[in-house]
Design a protein around this motif. Sequence first.
Motif, PDB file in Angstrom:
ATOM      1  N   LEU A   1      30.733 -34.256   4.313  1.00  0.00           N
ATOM      2  CA  LEU A   1      29.831 -33.847   3.324  1.00  0.00           C
ATOM      3  C   LEU A   1      29.067 -34.285   2.451  1.00  0.00           C
ATOM      4  O   LEU A   1      28.289 -33.376   2.133  1.00  0.00           O
TER       5      LEU A   1
ATOM      6  N   LEU B   1      22.180 -36.112  11.921  1.00  0.00           N
ATOM      7  CA  LEU B   1      23.722 -36.049  12.980  1.00  0.00           C
ATOM      8  C   LEU B   1      24.040 -37.476  12.912  1.00  0.00           C
ATOM      9  O   LEU B   1      25.177 -38.879  12.156  1.00  0.00           O
TER      10      LEU B   1
ATOM     11  N   LEU C   1      30.221 -28.592   9.594  1.00  0.00           N
ATOM     12  CA  LEU C   1      28.391 -28.563   9.048  1.00  0.00           C
ATOM     13  C   LEU C   1      27.893 -27.613   9.072  1.00  0.00           C
ATOM     14  O   LEU C   1      26.861 -27.717   8.945  1.00  0.00           O
TER      15      LEU C   1
ATOM     16  N   GLN D   1      24.046 -35.466   4.791  1.00  0.00           N
ATOM     17  CA  GLN D   1      23.423 -34.149   4.343  1.00  0.00           C
ATOM     18  C   GLN D   1      21.675 -33.758   5.232  1.00  0.00           C
ATOM     19  O   GLN D   1      20.941 -35.083   5.713  1.00  0.00           O
TER      20      GLN D   1
END
Length: 491
Positions: A10, A27, A56, A14
């Motif tokens: 994390l 991703l 996520l 983002q």
Amino acid sequence: MSSPAKIPFLSFIQLDRNAKTPIFLQLAQQLINAIQRGYLMPGSKMPGSRTLSELLQLHRKTVIAAYEDLHHQGWIAIHPNKGAYIMDNKTNSERPYDALVSLAHYPTQTGYSFKQSSILDDPFEQATCHYQFNDGSPDIRLTQVHYLSGLYSASMKRKNMRQKMSASSSQDGMYFKEQLSNYLNISRGLHISKNNLLITRSTEMSLYIIAQLLIEQGDTVFVGELSLFTANMIFHKAGAHIKTLPVDENGIDVDHLAEKLKTSKVRMVYITPHHHYPTTVTLSAQRRVQLLQLAQEYGFIIVEDDYDYDFQYEKSTVMPLASADLSGMVIYVGSFGKSLAPSFSTGFVVAPQNLIHEMQKYMGILDRQGDLVMEQVLGEMIAEGDIHRHLKKSLKVYLERRNNCCALLAKHFTTQLSFNVPTGGLAIWAEWNTPISLLKLAKDCRTKDLFIPKNILYQNKKTTAMRIGFGHLTTEEMERSLEIMSSCLVG
């Protein structure tokens, strides 16, 4: 190896759900970047698609699509029933990953140009020799460190201190200023209040603020022909033209300054009158009066650095110039707690209130919070008389060490060195009667476990001398150190 699920994904992933780029591509791109930067190391296992999707908050098929894209690009290898692994570029592969440059190492240089200063190069050397000389520093072994740490810890635990530490009030630190102003009035004959004080981290910080505030490019600053090198560095960096005044047994030559003032505009004169650095001579009373009169007549600033006032061995003491200044021409600089451990020492500036007010603006940028706990502890040491008792005990030791050092110098260097017994301070100015190479001497001594730093060596056409600090050395350490130096001369 830590579980891949524990890697802080994390922190470097983002995802923007409103962007036009599909989530699986975002991703994949951010995972590539993480591999390049070393967040995900080659050969390590990636978390399973289900684990990463939960972390996520993505659909599992999105993670699978990203993994497949990474696999096709050559960034990861997918092994059935084993999982996905980041490709190791050391293995044989024709994947494009092998041709790409890893970003796992931090850049060694900037990608832009900037000003580099040779003026501010660190003049201090370090060595691991058992015996070491310096320019005159206290012995930390004389400090009751456990006692000081106890005071600091007790102050930290007080509720009112917690409130002060979380606030940014201009009243913070006033207790220490009140105590310090009283201490300076009693010990130095000043007539100041807390409003005439600026508390800094060190003398160097004090001089830096003074230089930034009062020196313009091209201003003339006079210092002693031999002077404190760190002060010279600060004034030079501020844009000053540094000129020198001869120094004799009575301190700086004020008559020479008077002649220069007839034809030149002078902004500042920097002095260490109590014990001139490095020669330890004291500025005579006549020259003190003359210097104050010249400052009033010509309007230049006197910066008085009283770096070792607390270390006095004679009953009669010489008051600072600041104690006789009625025209606001003297800025008095010093340090409090120098006899304590270095981290328990603090710098200060004494000046008229309007200048202190302006200097406080600079402190608001450089060191807004300060060390409120330390200031509280130092204030309490003044109020309770602890600092007086510590100084009294320490001075007895330093007086013995001064006498011991002088006796040993006379014993080992009877005809080679000339020196005067200093009335205060923690160093002796010793001049060689016959010039020798001081750098060679220092080099030879280092081979025998004695370190002599360059900053205590003074050699030019007129002078071959050393400023030998004695405060930090016991009788046995000083004896051995001078024996080594003497043997190197013979060799």
